[in-house]
Each structure stands twice: as C-alpha cells, then as structure tokens.
Design an enzyme around this catalytic site. Structure first.
Site, short mmCIF file in Angstrom:
data_model
loop_
_atom_site.label_atom_id
_atom_site.label_comp_id
_atom_site.label_asym_id
_atom_site.label_seq_id
_atom_site.Cartn_x
_atom_site.Cartn_y
_atom_site.Cartn_z
N ASP A 17 22.13 29.31 -10.27
CA ASP A 17 21.18 29.55 -9.17
C ASP A 17 21.92 30.04 -7.92
O ASP A 17 21.57 31.05 -7.33
CB ASP A 17 20.41 28.26 -8.84
CG ASP A 17 19.80 27.63 -10.07
OD1 ASP A 17 18.90 28.23 -10.65
OD2 ASP A 17 20.27 26.54 -10.47
N GLU A 273 23.65 32.82 -16.82
CA GLU A 273 23.11 34.12 -16.42
C GLU A 273 24.14 34.99 -15.69
O GLU A 273 24.39 36.13 -16.08
CB GLU A 273 21.88 33.89 -15.53
CG GLU A 273 21.26 35.19 -15.08
CD GLU A 273 19.82 35.07 -14.65
OE1 GLU A 273 19.07 34.24 -15.20
OE2 GLU A 273 19.42 35.83 -13.75
N ASP A 274 24.76 34.45 -14.67
CA ASP A 274 25.63 35.30 -13.87
C ASP A 274 26.94 35.64 -14.60
O ASP A 274 27.36 36.80 -14.60
CB ASP A 274 25.92 34.64 -12.51
CG ASP A 274 26.59 35.61 -11.55
OD1 ASP A 274 26.06 36.72 -11.36
OD2 ASP A 274 27.66 35.29 -11.03
O1 TRH Z 1 26.46 27.62 -14.44
P1 TRH Z 1 25.55 28.28 -15.38
O2 TRH Z 1 25.36 27.63 -16.66
O3 TRH Z 1 24.16 28.49 -14.69
C1 TRH Z 1 22.93 28.29 -15.32
C2 TRH Z 1 22.22 29.52 -15.66
O4 TRH Z 1 22.10 30.37 -14.56
C3 TRH Z 1 20.86 29.20 -16.19
O5 TRH Z 1 20.15 30.36 -16.49
C4 TRH Z 1 20.13 28.42 -15.14
O6 TRH Z 1 18.88 28.10 -15.57
C5 TRH Z 1 20.93 27.19 -14.87
O7 TRH Z 1 22.21 27.54 -14.42
C6 TRH Z 1 20.25 26.35 -13.84
O8 TRH Z 1 26.11 29.75 -15.68
P2 TRH Z 1 26.14 31.09 -14.81
O9 TRH Z 1 24.78 31.63 -14.58
O10 TRH Z 1 27.08 31.95 -15.47
O11 TRH Z 1 26.74 30.65 -13.42
C7 TRH Z 1 28.07 30.31 -13.25
C8 TRH Z 1 28.60 30.84 -11.94
O12 TRH Z 1 29.87 30.29 -11.70
C9 TRH Z 1 28.77 32.36 -11.94
O13 TRH Z 1 28.40 32.87 -10.68
C10 TRH Z 1 30.26 32.54 -12.14
C11 TRH Z 1 30.80 31.35 -11.42
N1 TRH Z 1 32.13 30.90 -11.80
C12 TRH Z 1 33.13 30.88 -10.84
O14 TRH Z 1 32.89 31.27 -9.69
N2 TRH Z 1 34.36 30.43 -11.18
C13 TRH Z 1 34.69 29.99 -12.42
O15 TRH Z 1 35.83 29.58 -12.67
C14 TRH Z 1 33.64 30.05 -13.41
C15 TRH Z 1 33.96 29.60 -14.81
C16 TRH Z 1 32.40 30.49 -13.07
#
Ligand code: TRH
Length: 377
Positions: A17, A273-274
């Site tokens: 989010d 998602e991201d």
């Molecule tokens: O953390 P997530 O599992 O987020 C999820 C999904 O968005 C899902 O659809 C939603 O419903 C739920 O949250 C509430 O995975 P996502 O979307 O990849 O987000 C992770 C974020 O963290 C992304 O912006 C990348 C960032 N990130 C870093 O900044 N540093 C890191 O070392 C890693 C591994 C990720």
C-alpha cells in the site's frame, strides 16, 4: 496553477500500500509538478521503504511530497483538486464533507489493485459511488490498452539498461550490501510470503551443477529458509552454503535500492504488487508470489497474468513457466518445474526483456492519472 492532490494510504499489511502510493506521490511531484499531500496511517511501514522518514512527525516533506500522518482524530482540512483513495480505503468523513463543501468539486478516484483480468478494461474509468454530489471514479492499473497502465518513472528503462551493461557499477552496488558472488554464479533474489514449497526449490538449487547465490531481504520467508538450513537463527548479514547454493540474508533495503538489487539478479522472486511490477521493469525472468485473497480469487488473477505474459513463448517454455508459478502459489513441489524452467532459460530471458519493452511503450500510470484529470476538467 498546478493541481493539488491528496493521496490517502491506509497500510493494511505488508508494504504494497505504501510502496505504491509513495512511488506515485514522488512521480506526480517530480514529473508533473503537482502539489501532493500523502496521508499515511502507518509511518513505521513507510520508514522501511524510506529511512529518511521521521516517524515522530505529523508533517514532513520527503522528496517534495508533503507527507502527513493520517490521524484517527481527523483535523479540519481543505480538500484538494484531485483525491486518490488507494486500494479502496475509506476517506475520513470530515474530509468527505470538505470535498462536498468545495465550490468546485474535486476529482475523486479509487486507485485499485493491479490485475491482468479482462474485465479491468471495461471498468477502468467508470463512475463509482457519489457523496453529496462528489462523484468517485474507478482507476485501474493494468497491462492492456484501455487500463491505467503501470507505475514507471520517466527514463527508468534507460537507467536500468545502463546499470545492467556496467558490470563494475553492479559489483560496486553489491559490495555495499556485502555481496560477493563467486564468478559465474547465478544471482537470484527472493522476496516472498511464507511458502512450504521453498524447501523443494532450495534442495534442487543446492544439488544443481551451476552455483547459485540467493539474496534474501529480511522478511516473512526467512523462517522457511532457516528451517531448510536446519539452524537455530538466521539474521541480516548471515551467509550459509549448502552444496551449490549460497544463501545470504540482506537488510530490507530502501525502495530505490531495491530496483538495483533486482537489476543485478538473473532471476527474481517477488510478491504482492509493487515488487511484482519492478521485477518486470528489471527485464529478467521472475517468479510471482501473489497476495492470497479469500475464496482463492487471487488464482484467477494469477492465471490472467500468466495468459498474457506467456504470449509468444514456445509451448514447452510456457508450460515450464506456468507450472513453476502454479507450484509456488500452491506451496507445491518446485523441483521438477525448476529443472524444466532451466532448460528454457535463454528463451525466458529474451522474453522477459521483450515483455518489459512492450509494457514500457505504454503510457505510465502517473501520466494516465494526470491525463484523466485533464480530460475530466
Ligand atoms: O509487501 P507486499 O506483499 O504488499 C502487499 C501487496 O501490495 C498486496 O497486493 C496488498 O494487498 C498487500 O500488500 C496489503 O508486496 P509489494 O506490493 O511488492 O510491496 C513491497 C514494497 O517493498 C515494494 O514497494 C518494494 C519494497 N521493498 C523495498 O523497498 N526494499 C526491500 O528490500 C524489499 C524486499 C521490498
């Protein structure tokens, strides 16, 4: 006068989010000159992605974005010209009244979850509910023409290519994380939810003829890794070797560095998602751990993406990729499908770049939002 935007982010769980809304807010400021307030109800989650965030402050400016704590007790606040409720979060009632009280009603949008399903094209941009004369609209990200597209900063793919063509730059970046892969090792990253299928994957990597260096940012999958290693504890900085596999635990890196990590790797396991979108911009083969939803509706999303993504692949490469992704998302055995996937590695690598360039030729989500607003006024 540039429009003023309010983006509301309620952190349900994980980092998606805030990951998406922070990225969008930055881009609206940097590339479209918008004035953006980002209302976040959990600054601690935000701090993981952006360590400069001071969790004690109700108000701070980060990269030109006016970051506000979204308080339980909503203060009287003037509504902006454009209001984005991310992922169907409920706006504060007081803010909804402020929207309705404006002489010129704002454009109010729900920024929805990303899906490759067909119906998204038909629903993108449609009116949703109304509050006292203020109309809300659905805004759907997506992979097809007729959707809102994907978040992609200007020049991203050029920067990525320059980085991937510069071995010294990659090595320097990896060294800052304490990563020194052996020459010729396959470099992979792993960002996933808990997964009972992980052990079977690590088994096959450890037994492989080619060495693998697996980078794991601190997070939910570590328990499964630790169990497989058969050790008492596992924390940031730890490096463990089993056969051909080296496992290294990294800190959770700032969001901007995470791109570099993905760009360095030959294969990325991502989730949510991201990170899922960022892996696509890396132009390398990847594996998606989709966020689980009630009644398994996430499986339809998974199938829809696979159908679109695998267009143009040979039948055996397609089968290998689909079976790997399905096994991963069913906590299933990864051994057979991983071995099959390796047989099609060159084709899948070329395909990942092609997919990236195709998607990169579409309008990006921030530009599409701005355009939606321009058309609306
Ligand atoms: O953390 P997530 O599992 O987020 C999820 C999904 O968005 C899902 O659809 C939603 O419903 C739920 O949250 C509430 O995975 P996502 O979307 O990849 O987000 C992770 C974020 O963290 C992304 O912006 C990348 C960032 N990130 C870093 O900044 N540093 C890191 O070392 C890693 C591994 C990720």
């Amino acid at each position: 006068m540039k429009a003023r935007w309010d983006i509301f982010c309620s952190v349900v769980d994980n980092y998606g989010d805030i990951g998406v809304t922070w990225r969008l807010a930055r881009q609206l400021v940097a590339e479209h000159g918008c004035g953006v307030r980002l209302w976040v109800d959990d600054l601690r989650a935000f701090e993981r992605l952006c360590p400069e965030v001071d969790v004690r402050l109700d108000r701070q400016v980060q990269e030109g974005v006016d970051v506000r704590r979204w308080p339980a007790d909503w203060p009287a606040t003037e509504a902006a010209d454009v209001v984005i409720a991310a992922f169907a979060c409920q706006l504060p009632p007081g803010y909804m009244e402020a929207m309705a009280a404006r002489a010129r009603t704002p454009l109010w949008m729900n920024l929805d979850y990303l899906s490759a399903e067909d119906w998204v094209v038909g629903c993108h941009g449609l009116p949703s509910v109304k509050f006292k004369g203020v109309q809300k609209y659905f805004f759907f990200p997506g992979f097809r023409a007729g959707t809102g597209g994907l978040l992609r900063e200007a020049g991203l793919l050029g920067r990525r290519l320059a980085f991937q063509r510069n071995a010294a730059w990659q090595q320097q970046f990896l060294q800052t994380l304490g990563v020194f892969p052996a020459a010729g090792a396959r470099l992979m990253s792993l960002f996933a939810y808990e997964n009972a299928g992980l052990a079977s994957w690590l088994d096959v990597l450890a037994a492989d003829g080619c060495t693998t260096h697996l980078l794991i940012p601190e997070g939910r999958i570590l328990g499964d890794v630790q169990r497989w290693l058969g050790i008492e504890s596992l924390s940031v900085g730890d490096v463990q070797q089993r056969g051909a596999l080296t496992v290294q635990v990294l800190p959770f890196v700032p969001q901007t560095q995470y791109d570099h990590l993905l760009w360095c790797c030959d294969f990325n396991a991502v989730r949510g998602e991201d990170s899922f979108v960022r892996a696509q911009w890396a132009g390398r083969p990847f594996l998606w751990h989709i966020y689980r939803q009630d009644e398994d509706i996430h499986l339809d999303k998974l199938d829809a993406f696979l159908e679109l993504y695998t267009e143009g692949l040979s039948a055996p490469a397609r089968t290998a990729l689909v079976s790997l992704w399905q096994a991963w998302n069913a906590d299933g055995n990864m051994a057979h499908s991983w071995k099959k996937l390796l047989e099609h590695w060159p084709e899948l690598t070329v395909h990942a770049e092609k997919w990236c360039l195709e998607q990169g030729s579409r309008p990006d989500l921030a530009t599409a939002l701005v355009q939606f607003y321009v058309n609306w006024i």
